[in-house]
Design a protein around this motif. Structure first.
Motif, mmCIF file in Angstrom:
data_model
loop_
_atom_site.group_PDB
_atom_site.id
_atom_site.type_symbol
_atom_site.label_atom_id
_atom_site.label_comp_id
_atom_site.label_asym_id
_atom_site.label_seq_id
_atom_site.Cartn_x
_atom_site.Cartn_y
_atom_site.Cartn_z
ATOM 1 N N ILE A 203 0.885 -1.208 -0.028
ATOM 2 C CA ILE A 203 0.034 0.077 0.015
ATOM 3 C C ILE A 203 0.745 1.340 -0.130
ATOM 4 N N LEU A 204 0.782 2.064 -1.077
ATOM 5 C CA LEU A 204 1.547 3.159 -0.937
ATOM 6 C C LEU A 204 0.712 4.552 -1.050
ATOM 7 N N ASP A 205 0.950 5.315 -0.400
ATOM 8 C CA ASP A 205 0.177 6.747 0.037
ATOM 9 C C ASP A 205 1.297 7.827 -0.072
ATOM 10 N N GLY A 206 1.135 8.760 -0.964
ATOM 11 C CA GLY A 206 2.058 10.041 -1.256
ATOM 12 C C GLY A 206 1.464 10.834 -2.395
ATOM 13 N N VAL A 207 2.249 11.624 -2.699
ATOM 14 C CA VAL A 207 1.975 12.582 -3.830
ATOM 15 C C VAL A 207 2.442 12.478 -5.111
ATOM 16 N N GLN A 208 1.519 12.356 -6.311
ATOM 17 C CA GLN A 208 1.823 11.875 -7.397
ATOM 18 C C GLN A 208 2.725 13.064 -8.198
ATOM 19 N N ILE A 209 3.780 12.665 -8.657
ATOM 20 C CA ILE A 209 4.701 13.523 -9.452
ATOM 21 C C ILE A 209 5.036 13.098 -10.904
#
Length: 168
Positions: free
Chosen positions: A129-135
């Motif tokens: 499970i990955l949570d973050g800001v798309q870039i």
């Protein structure tokens, strides 16, 4: 301090082998169930989770380690005093990978550190499970491409580079 114990006969045989063949090397390695996760989405990681289901008899015997594409190791569970079954259905969370790029090959390692014959089990489910800001990150270095081009004029720089030589 990690330790390993072997019987006297095996210890003496190992001693004799090393005495007769000094170039001999040995490596201790824990056998793990390994799960690979290929991630193509480019995120700057904030929280990373692993949902894990096992039918192991003793949760306390398990070591659960997550390795990011950049090589950062996050020990999610080490040997402990919890003698309950499982983890039957548990999600481990880590911020160890904060600000790393999500893109690349992630590896989950699950091993039984005590390896008792009556305590073996099976991993029945594993999910990343990955949570973050798309870039936008075509070079998968964890730096936003627009920022990289604006600051450096190229995508050739990485997050561990020190272009101004200040040691940071």
């Amino acid at each position: 301090i990690p330790t390993v114990s072997i019987g006297q006969d095996d210890g003496e045989a190992l001693r004799d082998l090393i005495a007769s063949q000094p170039e001999t090397t040995a490596q201790l390695k824990l056998t793990s169930a390994v799960f690979d996760f290929a991630v193509s989405d480019a995120l700057i990681c904030e929280h990373v989770g692993v949902r894990l289901k096992t039918n192991h008899r003793r949760r306390s015997d398990l070591r659960v380690t997550l390795v990011s594409p950049q090589g950062t190791r996050s020990v999610l569970q080490a040997i402990n005093g919890d003698n309950s079954r499982g983890p039957i259905d548990w999600t481990y969370w880590s911020v160890q990978h904060f600000y790393e790029s999500s893109a690349g090959q992630w590896r989950l390692e699950v091993s039984d550190e005590r390896n008792t014959s009556n305590g073996l089990g099976t991993v029945t489910y594993a999910a990343l499970i990955l949570d973050g800001v798309q870039i936008a990150d075509l070079d998968h270095d964890g730096l936003d491409d627009a920022w990289e081009l604006n600051i450096f004029g190229t995508l050739a720089r990485g997050p561990r580079d020190d272009p101004d030589g200040d040691g940071y």
